[in-house]
Design an enzyme around this catalytic site. Structure first.
Site, mmCIF file in Angstrom:
data_model
loop_
_atom_site.group_PDB
_atom_site.id
_atom_site.type_symbol
_atom_site.label_atom_id
_atom_site.label_comp_id
_atom_site.label_asym_id
_atom_site.label_seq_id
_atom_site.Cartn_x
_atom_site.Cartn_y
_atom_site.Cartn_z
ATOM 1 C CE1 TYR A 110 50.891 52.459 78.019
ATOM 2 C CE2 TYR A 110 50.970 51.366 80.153
ATOM 3 C CZ TYR A 110 51.393 52.373 79.310
ATOM 4 O OH TYR A 110 52.323 53.285 79.744
ATOM 5 C CE LYS B 128 54.467 51.732 77.506
ATOM 6 N NZ LYS B 128 55.423 52.641 76.834
#
Length: 246
Positions: free
Chosen positions: A153, A157
């Site tokens: 994740y 990002k």
């Protein structure tokens, strides 16, 4: 002229709040609500129409290039233009690095990062011809600071923020602005499932001593997408209550 906005992952949560804020602020009057299942979008579409907006639902798998291409083309067919795009679609598949499977890595990178690339690429083709447009990517505070148990994740990002800046450089000369919003700890279904101990640990490092609301992110997106931010591009706006001050 009425502006058209397409928001991915907007059936619920932050995505839905963004759609509603765009309408409430007058930033966009036509909204394309997108998610991996069209039926998930029906409630959001109904709410937007009740606000006086023109709204339509589209089924788009952002990790599939053909689905994205068809979805962008349909959005333009429906409303005649594409002025604003918000890359909000995202998932988590948390786990410690040494236990993380390739499948979990690929799933998160494909939706969170590849998906934004595919949508931006197709939208840019439309916006370049119009010589105007605004793209806002939904990043995350952990993309700036890292977070144990979220290698996939945080990588997605962090990559999304770099993609934002590169796109801003490439597209600025065509009148297209590209920015990102990096939320901190925002109350949502995604964060509700976290253990109380994890929530308290995060709360302890937030100077404002409270978690954010989806409306906090929606307001920031609407600002960056709209005319009041006409000289802002390539920026990452952190909305985190002071959790991280780079």
């Amino acid at each position: 002229m009425a502006k058209t906005a397409l928001v991915t992952g907007s059936a619920r949560g932050i995505g839905r709040a963004i759609c509603e804020q765009l309408v409430a602020d007058g930033t966009a009057q036509n909204i394309v609500v997108c998610d991996v299942k069209k039926e998930w979008c029906e409630e959001t579409v109904a709410a937007l129409r009740a606000m006086g907006a023109q709204a339509e639902a589209l089924e788009i798998n952002v990790a599939d290039g053909k689905s994205v291409e068809a979805g962008i083309a349909e959005a333009v067919r429906l409303f005649g233009s594409l002025d604003i795009v918000v890359n909000n679609a995202g998932i988590t598949r948390d786990g410690l690095l040494v236990r993380m499977t390739e499948e979990d890595w690929d799933a998160v990178l494909n939706i969170n990062l590849k998906g934004a690339f595919l949508v931006t690429r197709e939208a840019a083709k439309i916006m370049m011809r119009a010589r105007s447009g605004s793209i806002v990517n939904i990043a995350s505070v952990v993309g700036l600071m890292g977070n144990a148990g979220q290698a996939n994740y945080t990588a997605s990002k962090g990559g999304l923020m770099s993609l934002t800046k590169t796109c801003a450089r490439e597209l600025g000369g065509r009148g297209i602005r590209v920015n990102a919003v990096a939320p901190g700890f925002i109350k949502s279904k995604m964060t509700d499932v976290l253990p109380d101990a994890v929530k308290q640990k995060m709360l302890d490092v937030i100077p404002m001593k409270k978690f954010g609301e989806v409306s906090d992110i929606a307001k920031a997106v609407s600002f960056l997408a709209g005319d009041k931010a006409e000289y802002i591009t390539g920026q990452v706006l952190s909305v985190n209550g002071g959790m991280l001050m780079p």
